[in-house]
Design a protein around this motif. Sequence first.
Motif, PDB file in Angstrom:
ATOM      1  N   GLY A 301      39.460  21.398  17.598  1.00  0.00           N
ATOM      2  CA  GLY A 301      39.185  21.138  16.197  1.00  0.00           C
ATOM      3  C   GLY A 301      39.352  19.685  15.802  1.00  0.00           C
ATOM      4  O   GLY A 301      39.720  18.828  16.625  1.00  0.00           O
ATOM      5  N   PRO A 302      39.090  19.370  14.541  1.00  0.00           N
ATOM      6  CA  PRO A 302      39.190  17.987  14.072  1.00  0.00           C
ATOM      7  C   PRO A 302      40.586  17.392  14.216  1.00  0.00           C
ATOM      8  O   PRO A 302      40.727  16.183  14.406  1.00  0.00           O
ATOM      9  CB  PRO A 302      38.785  18.088  12.595  1.00  0.00           C
ATOM     10  N   GLN A 303      41.613  18.232  14.098  1.00  0.00           N
ATOM     11  CA  GLN A 303      42.989  17.734  14.162  1.00  0.00           C
ATOM     12  C   GLN A 303      43.549  17.744  15.579  1.00  0.00           C
ATOM     13  O   GLN A 303      44.720  17.407  15.774  1.00  0.00           O
ATOM     14  CB  GLN A 303      43.892  18.578  13.243  1.00  0.00           C
ATOM     15  N   ARG A 304      42.706  18.126  16.572  1.00  0.00           N
ATOM     16  CA  ARG A 304      43.141  18.212  17.977  1.00  0.00           C
ATOM     17  C   ARG A 304      44.388  19.083  18.111  1.00  0.00           C
ATOM     18  O   ARG A 304      45.378  18.734  18.741  1.00  0.00           O
ATOM     19  CB  ARG A 304      43.393  16.814  18.552  1.00  0.00           C
ATOM     20  N   GLN A 305      44.285  20.272  17.483  1.00  0.00           N
ATOM     21  CA  GLN A 305      45.368  21.258  17.540  1.00  0.00           C
ATOM     22  C   GLN A 305      45.154  22.137  18.764  1.00  0.00           C
ATOM     23  O   GLN A 305      44.331  23.053  18.746  1.00  0.00           O
ATOM     24  CB  GLN A 305      45.384  22.097  16.259  1.00  0.00           C
ATOM     25  N   HIS A 306      45.873  21.870  19.833  1.00  0.00           N
ATOM     26  CA  HIS A 306      45.621  22.587  21.082  1.00  0.00           C
ATOM     27  C   HIS A 306      46.203  23.997  21.034  1.00  0.00           C
ATOM     28  O   HIS A 306      47.355  24.202  20.661  1.00  0.00           O
ATOM     29  CB  HIS A 306      46.233  21.836  22.271  1.00  0.00           C
ATOM     30  N   ARG A 307      45.368  24.977  21.392  1.00  0.00           N
ATOM     31  CA  ARG A 307      45.787  26.368  21.539  1.00  0.00           C
ATOM     32  C   ARG A 307      45.421  26.816  22.940  1.00  0.00           C
ATOM     33  O   ARG A 307      44.271  26.643  23.364  1.00  0.00           O
ATOM     34  CB  ARG A 307      45.082  27.267  20.518  1.00  0.00           C
ATOM     35  N   GLN A 386      36.698  28.273  14.026  1.00  0.00           N
ATOM     36  CA  GLN A 386      37.823  27.341  14.115  1.00  0.00           C
ATOM     37  C   GLN A 386      38.983  27.807  13.246  1.00  0.00           C
ATOM     38  O   GLN A 386      40.152  27.740  13.656  1.00  0.00           O
ATOM     39  CB  GLN A 386      37.381  25.936  13.683  1.00  0.00           C
ATOM     40  N   TYR A 387      38.655  28.276  12.074  1.00  0.00           N
ATOM     41  CA  TYR A 387      39.665  28.752  11.121  1.00  0.00           C
ATOM     42  C   TYR A 387      40.494  29.878  11.736  1.00  0.00           C
ATOM     43  O   TYR A 387      41.726  29.842  11.721  1.00  0.00           O
ATOM     44  CB  TYR A 387      38.939  29.234   9.866  1.00  0.00           C
ATOM     45  N   LEU A 388      39.823  30.865  12.311  1.00  0.00           N
ATOM     46  CA  LEU A 388      40.542  32.008  12.852  1.00  0.00           C
ATOM     47  C   LEU A 388      41.301  31.633  14.126  1.00  0.00           C
ATOM     48  O   LEU A 388      42.375  32.162  14.395  1.00  0.00           O
ATOM     49  CB  LEU A 388      39.584  33.159  13.119  1.00  0.00           C
ATOM     50  N   ALA A 389      40.759  30.706  14.905  1.00  0.00           N
ATOM     51  CA  ALA A 389      41.398  30.306  16.153  1.00  0.00           C
ATOM     52  C   ALA A 389      42.576  29.363  15.932  1.00  0.00           C
ATOM     53  O   ALA A 389      43.264  29.008  16.894  1.00  0.00           O
ATOM     54  CB  ALA A 389      40.375  29.646  17.073  1.00  0.00           C
ATOM     55  N   GLY A 390      42.802  28.968  14.674  1.00  0.00           N
ATOM     56  CA  GLY A 390      43.948  28.133  14.376  1.00  0.00           C
ATOM     57  C   GLY A 390      43.752  26.663  14.666  1.00  0.00           C
ATOM     58  O   GLY A 390      44.733  25.921  14.784  1.00  0.00           O
ATOM     59  N   VAL A 391      42.491  26.214  14.763  1.00  0.00           N
ATOM     60  CA  VAL A 391      42.239  24.800  15.042  1.00  0.00           C
ATOM     61  C   VAL A 391      41.382  24.161  13.944  1.00  0.00           C
ATOM     62  O   VAL A 391      40.891  23.043  14.111  1.00  0.00           O
ATOM     63  CB  VAL A 391      41.551  24.615  16.416  1.00  0.00           C
ATOM     64  N   GLY A 392      41.209  24.868  12.836  1.00  0.00           N
ATOM     65  CA  GLY A 392      40.330  24.379  11.786  1.00  0.00           C
ATOM     66  C   GLY A 392      41.015  24.211  10.452  1.00  0.00           C
ATOM     67  O   GLY A 392      42.090  23.618  10.363  1.00  0.00           O
ATOM     68  N   ALA A 393      40.414  24.799   9.422  1.00  0.00           N
ATOM     69  CA  ALA A 393      40.824  24.541   8.042  1.00  0.00           C
ATOM     70  C   ALA A 393      41.845  25.540   7.516  1.00  0.00           C
ATOM     71  O   ALA A 393      41.988  25.678   6.305  1.00  0.00           O
ATOM     72  CB  ALA A 393      39.581  24.550   7.139  1.00  0.00           C
ATOM     73  N   ASP A 394      42.560  26.234   8.382  1.00  0.00           N
ATOM     74  CA  ASP A 394      43.551  27.211   7.934  1.00  0.00           C
ATOM     75  C   ASP A 394      44.954  26.615   8.058  1.00  0.00           C
ATOM     76  O   ASP A 394      45.415  26.340   9.167  1.00  0.00           O
ATOM     77  CB  ASP A 394      43.458  28.478   8.788  1.00  0.00           C
ATOM     78  N   PRO A 395      45.664  26.431   6.945  1.00  0.00           N
ATOM     79  CA  PRO A 395      46.991  25.820   7.025  1.00  0.00           C
ATOM     80  C   PRO A 395      48.029  26.705   7.716  1.00  0.00           C
ATOM     81  O   PRO A 395      49.060  26.220   8.159  1.00  0.00           O
ATOM     82  CB  PRO A 395      47.359  25.609   5.554  1.00  0.00           C
ATOM     83  N   ARG A 396      47.738  28.017   7.817  1.00  0.00           N
ATOM     84  CA  ARG A 396      48.706  28.935   8.429  1.00  0.00           C
ATOM     85  C   ARG A 396      48.557  29.035   9.945  1.00  0.00           C
ATOM     86  O   ARG A 396      49.338  29.704  10.603  1.00  0.00           O
ATOM     87  CB  ARG A 396      48.579  30.319   7.796  1.00  0.00           C
ATOM     88  N   GLY A 397      47.553  28.392  10.489  1.00  0.00           N
ATOM     89  CA  GLY A 397      47.386  28.426  11.929  1.00  0.00           C
ATOM     90  C   GLY A 397      46.720  29.697  12.416  1.00  0.00           C
ATOM     91  O   GLY A 397      45.948  30.339  11.703  1.00  0.00           O
TER      92      GLY A 397
END
Length: 427
Positions: A301-307, A386-397
């Motif tokens: 995702g844009p924030q490079r949140q690795h899952r 991305q939202y559901l995978a926790g790497v997008g626009a969801d603040p809860r991950g």
Amino acid sequence: MQTLYWFTRDLRLHDNAALLAASRSGTLLCVYVVDPRWFTPFRWSRRPMGEHRWRFLWQSLMALERNLRPLGQRLHIAFGAPEQVIPELAASHGIEQVIRSRQPGTEEADQWASIQAALPDVLCREFETLGLLTEGTLPMALADLPATFSRFRKQVEAAGAQHSDILRIRTLSALPPPPGFARDNRGDCPPIVEPQHATPFTGGESAGLDRLQHFTFGIHGIERYKETRNALDDWDASSKFSPWLANGCVSAREVAETIREYEQVHTRNESTYWLWFELLWRDYFHWYALKHGADLFHRDGPQRQHRPSEFDAERFADWCGGNTVYPLVNAAMNQLRETGYISNRARQLVASCYVNELGLDWRYGAAWFEQQLIDYDVASNYGNWQYLAGVGADPRGLRRFNLDKQAAQYDPDGEYVACWANTAGDA
């Protein structure tokens, strides 16, 4: 001025600012380009255009052509790469201006840049027709788009945009003549495959507007929308506007104006607001895609949140084919494969299973949706994944649904699973 209008995801005559601008020309060549790359494996080994998507799109194109004919126009359908087809048509018809609707998506941006480079002496113009708002009416700069939908919604509503800045444009009743009917090559397009299961979805502007009126003023489904929208397989439980919105057969502003008219004539309640709320979600993902560009397709995702995730061909094929150990997921995947559509609730459940239970790379799931869904649009599809995978626009991950609990709540008698249990197949 001789103008070429390139139809993309704006297959309508109503509320179309780009077509309105093109109508102020001396001559007008109306073009739609079917790209052969849609039908061959591409991103993450999936072909972008599956049979259901293609059938609905072709129906929409034929409806558009029928609507253009009384105005003295026709739709030129070209089969080829747009970055080659558009310059060739411009050269052969002495085109001075090319107009299209502004698109999210990196491939679309690259194609537009290539066309502009190939036509240095032609005026190339884009108009914003796909969403509720234009970039000029956003209450923030695009670069400052909030990282979450909630913050975006609050800023939009605080600015009063729900009604004041969303004004639909009249339906066109006249167009300039074409500069001679170009010979198209629509005969090279893939054949249309009829579905094995009957579908209530038919592409085209008239069909979309009819559905809009039926759901709002016909059955008053808008008054109870928030309470019914999560049903898994009930035609009138939710609006079903998304296929026509995705192809531009109906504009988001037309839907917003219809909601406002209903509230003025009948009632304004939490359900009528919720339909607007979900239109705004769609808008948010549109701007999210334009802001983040190629990061819309980045695994982290844009924030490079690795899952942690992987790609396992066998698990992926079981998910696509409805052969997992989760009956509710299997039913939904069978319905998707057979019809090209599943409810929003079902999409969340199968995506949660894919990411959380199967541990797979979300991008392959998004690419399968891209191929299958008749209401696919790049921003909403990849933004939601991305939202559901926790790497997008969801603040809860990371979002994880308890599938047994969801089955008990939304399919307590097992009717949905029973309906779609016997159509398992291969990816």
